[in-house]
Design a protein around this motif. Structure first.
Motif, PDB file in Angstrom:
ATOM      1  N   THR A 142       2.615 -32.962  19.992  1.00  0.00           N
ATOM      2  CA  THR A 142       1.156 -32.876  20.151  1.00  0.00           C
ATOM      3  C   THR A 142       0.700 -34.246  20.633  1.00  0.00           C
ATOM      4  N   HIS A 143      -0.563 -34.369  21.032  1.00  0.00           N
ATOM      5  CA  HIS A 143      -1.069 -35.714  21.357  1.00  0.00           C
ATOM      6  C   HIS A 143      -1.050 -36.580  20.099  1.00  0.00           C
ATOM      7  N   THR A 144      -1.276 -37.874  20.283  1.00  0.00           N
ATOM      8  CA  THR A 144      -1.036 -38.822  19.184  1.00  0.00           C
ATOM      9  C   THR A 144      -2.149 -38.836  18.136  1.00  0.00           C
ATOM     10  N   ALA A 145      -3.218 -38.072  18.356  1.00  0.00           N
ATOM     11  CA  ALA A 145      -4.281 -38.025  17.351  1.00  0.00           C
ATOM     12  C   ALA A 145      -3.940 -37.056  16.216  1.00  0.00           C
TER      13      ALA A 145
ATOM     14  N   LEU B  46      -6.399 -48.903  19.667  1.00  0.00           N
ATOM     15  CA  LEU B  46      -5.259 -48.481  20.490  1.00  0.00           C
ATOM     16  C   LEU B  46      -4.751 -47.136  19.970  1.00  0.00           C
ATOM     17  N   TYR B  47      -4.214 -46.298  20.868  1.00  0.00           N
ATOM     18  CA  TYR B  47      -3.580 -45.058  20.419  1.00  0.00           C
ATOM     19  C   TYR B  47      -2.342 -45.404  19.585  1.00  0.00           C
ATOM     20  N   ALA B  48      -1.966 -44.437  18.722  1.00  0.00           N
ATOM     21  CA  ALA B  48      -0.945 -44.690  17.698  1.00  0.00           C
ATOM     22  C   ALA B  48       0.416 -45.109  18.259  1.00  0.00           C
TER      23      ALA B  48
ATOM     24  N   GLY C  67      -1.370 -42.203  34.137  1.00  0.00           N
ATOM     25  CA  GLY C  67      -2.198 -42.141  32.926  1.00  0.00           C
ATOM     26  C   GLY C  67      -1.415 -42.656  31.739  1.00  0.00           C
ATOM     27  N   PHE C  68      -1.224 -41.797  30.733  1.00  0.00           N
ATOM     28  CA  PHE C  68      -0.561 -42.210  29.486  1.00  0.00           C
ATOM     29  C   PHE C  68       0.911 -42.525  29.748  1.00  0.00           C
ATOM     30  N   LEU C  69       1.321 -43.754  29.420  1.00  0.00           N
ATOM     31  CA  LEU C  69       2.713 -44.161  29.604  1.00  0.00           C
ATOM     32  C   LEU C  69       3.411 -44.220  28.244  1.00  0.00           C
TER      33      LEU C  69
ATOM     34  N   PRO D 280     -10.023 -34.845  22.320  1.00  0.00           N
ATOM     35  CA  PRO D 280      -9.020 -35.611  23.049  1.00  0.00           C
ATOM     36  C   PRO D 280      -8.831 -35.032  24.445  1.00  0.00           C
ATOM     37  N   GLY D 281      -8.468 -35.867  25.380  1.00  0.00           N
ATOM     38  CA  GLY D 281      -8.152 -35.385  26.728  1.00  0.00           C
ATOM     39  C   GLY D 281      -9.329 -35.342  27.679  1.00  0.00           C
ATOM     40  N   THR D 282     -10.547 -35.605  27.184  1.00  0.00           N
ATOM     41  CA  THR D 282     -11.684 -35.526  28.114  1.00  0.00           C
ATOM     42  C   THR D 282     -11.610 -36.646  29.161  1.00  0.00           C
ATOM     43  N   GLY D 283     -11.000 -37.764  28.795  1.00  0.00           N
ATOM     44  CA  GLY D 283     -10.806 -38.844  29.782  1.00  0.00           C
ATOM     45  C   GLY D 283      -9.861 -38.389  30.891  1.00  0.00           C
ATOM     46  N   ASP D 284      -8.806 -37.662  30.511  1.00  0.00           N
ATOM     47  CA  ASP D 284      -7.860 -37.151  31.517  1.00  0.00           C
ATOM     48  C   ASP D 284      -8.537 -36.109  32.409  1.00  0.00           C
ATOM     49  N   VAL D 285      -9.379 -35.280  31.794  1.00  0.00           N
ATOM     50  CA  VAL D 285     -10.106 -34.268  32.567  1.00  0.00           C
ATOM     51  C   VAL D 285     -11.038 -34.975  33.555  1.00  0.00           C
TER      52      VAL D 285
ATOM     53  N   HIS E 190       2.256 -39.058  33.776  1.00  0.00           N
ATOM     54  CA  HIS E 190       1.541 -38.808  32.516  1.00  0.00           C
ATOM     55  C   HIS E 190       2.548 -38.190  31.548  1.00  0.00           C
ATOM     56  N   ASP E 191       2.182 -38.143  30.271  1.00  0.00           N
ATOM     57  CA  ASP E 191       3.060 -37.466  29.310  1.00  0.00           C
ATOM     58  C   ASP E 191       2.816 -35.956  29.352  1.00  0.00           C
ATOM     59  N   LEU E 192       3.734 -35.235  28.719  1.00  0.00           N
ATOM     60  CA  LEU E 192       3.520 -33.809  28.469  1.00  0.00           C
ATOM     61  C   LEU E 192       3.390 -33.645  26.964  1.00  0.00           C
ATOM     62  N   SER E 193       2.179 -33.396  26.510  1.00  0.00           N
ATOM     63  CA  SER E 193       1.947 -33.141  25.082  1.00  0.00           C
ATOM     64  C   SER E 193       1.987 -31.637  24.880  1.00  0.00           C
ATOM     65  N   GLY E 194       2.919 -31.177  24.029  1.00  0.00           N
ATOM     66  CA  GLY E 194       3.133 -29.738  23.872  1.00  0.00           C
ATOM     67  C   GLY E 194       1.876 -28.999  23.457  1.00  0.00           C
TER      68      GLY E 194
HETATM   69  O1  PXL Z   1      -5.917 -38.190  26.707  1.00  0.00           O
HETATM   70  C1  PXL Z   1      -5.265 -39.296  26.403  1.00  0.00           C
HETATM   71  C2  PXL Z   1      -3.939 -39.034  25.770  1.00  0.00           C
HETATM   72  C3  PXL Z   1      -2.857 -38.716  26.570  1.00  0.00           C
HETATM   73  N1  PXL Z   1      -1.629 -38.517  26.053  1.00  0.00           N
HETATM   74  C4  PXL Z   1      -1.435 -38.615  24.725  1.00  0.00           C
HETATM   75  C5  PXL Z   1      -2.489 -38.920  23.873  1.00  0.00           C
HETATM   76  C6  PXL Z   1      -3.770 -39.130  24.406  1.00  0.00           C
HETATM   77  C7  PXL Z   1      -4.897 -39.402  23.518  1.00  0.00           C
HETATM   78  O2  PXL Z   1      -4.857 -39.284  22.327  1.00  0.00           O
HETATM   79  O3  PXL Z   1      -2.262 -39.021  22.560  1.00  0.00           O
HETATM   80  C8  PXL Z   1      -0.061 -38.390  24.171  1.00  0.00           C
END
Ligand code: PXL
Length: 289
Positions: free
Chosen positions: A46-49, A119-121, A82-84, A218-223, A12-16
């Motif tokens: 941060t996440h892509t949103a 699609l995510y950004a 998860g997020f690639l 955001p992130g509730t799918g990962d949870v 998975h990614d690490l979103s700061g």
């Molecule tokens: O939760 C999904 C997710 C994971 N990782 C990143 C995201 C998102 C959803 O926006 O942007 C970087």
């Protein structure tokens, strides 16, 4: 030797900032008694949103990480992606699954690529056929309704009958996985959302409903997938694992909703992690016949 702690390899990614991906996967699985070894797919500010996010794609580093791991005689009870960071990473994850495949293992692929019809950004549409390929290597997949529609090349519905839900879960399982779960299933008539799961070996469909709150975190799918994955690793049945995941997400959303905080932060899992070790006292899952 009995493995005292189950071991998960997490892609998975690490979103700061913002509680998504490794920021929730690691605490949830640790709380459920599972060791997590991470292969970060990307590092983001941060996440892509969140507009202006900075993105470091770790595709070359992943190859080096995994080459190192292959020399170290590791074994994994669980592989969870998860997020690639790029479509190219699909080949890396497939190679990893093929190399580290073992008996009594759960390979979970959350085909994270889209939500709310988009699609995510960080992705282009080429991710969709590649993700379809990756889910073929999984035992368990957990697309949300948008991702399921993209995987199956269908229109995104605004309402779904039980028959339709079963057909979609079944079609997803034909892509390969033993267990196919769909989240965020819409229900037009009532303020409800549901998740459904199909277990191919048992040929059974299960559904868990929950009330809908007007918020998008955001992130509730990962949870959700982390709790589902952890629960199955603890030996729970599919309907109980679905129920635990829905209950945990609902509790986390409700624990957050009462505050006036930006939805961008994600849900306050810090307040609810401890509940993962409480006994379940109510179950509402339904068998779909
Ligand atoms: O939760 C999904 C997710 C994971 N990782 C990143 C995201 C998102 C959803 O926006 O942007 C970087």
């Amino acid at each position: 030797m009995i493995n005292p702690i189950k071991h998960c390899a997490a892609f998975h990614d690490l979103s700061g900032y913002g509680r998504v991906s490794l920021g929730v996967v690691i605490p949830i699985l640790n709380t459920m008694g599972i060791q997590v070894s991470s292969v970060p797919t990307a590092v983001l500010s941060t996440h892509t949103a969140i507009k202006g996010f900075k993105f470091l794609d770790l595709t070359p580093q992943m190859k080096e990480f995994i080459s190192h791991w292959k020399t170290l005689n590791f074994s994994f009870d669980n592989i969870y992606s998860g997020f690639l960071g790029s479509a190219e990473q699909i080949d890396i994850v497939i190679d990893f699954i093929e190399h580290f495949r073992q008996d009594n293992q759960l390979v979970t692929v959350d085909p994270v690529m889209a939500d709310n019809g988009e699609l995510y950004a960080s992705f282009t549409p080429e991710i969709i056929p590649r993700m379809r390929e990756l889910v073929g290597y999984a035992d368990l997949i957990t697309p949300n309704i948008t991702e399921a529609a993209f995987l199956l090349e269908k229109e995104i519905p605004t309402d779904m009958s039980n028959e339709q839900i079963k057909e979609w879960c079944f079609k997803l399982s034909e892509l390969g996985p033993k267990i196919s779960v769909i989240t965020s299933i819409p229900n037009k008539k009532r303020a409800l959302t549901s998740v459904a799961g199909y277990h191919k070996d048992m040929n059974r469909f299960w559904k868990v409903e929950c009330t809908y709150l007007p918020a998008e975190y955001p992130g509730t799918g990962d949870v959700f997938t982390s709790v589902l994955n952890g629960s199955l690793m603890q030996g729970d049945s599919l309907p109980i694992a679905l129920e635990r995941a829905v209950q945990f997400v609902s509790l986390a959303i409700r624990s957050t909703f009462g505050y006036q905080k930006s939805e961008q932060e994600g849900v306050f899992i810090e307040k609810t992690l401890a509940s993962l070790n409480s006994p379940m006292n109510l179950s509402t899952y339904q068998l779909m016949e």
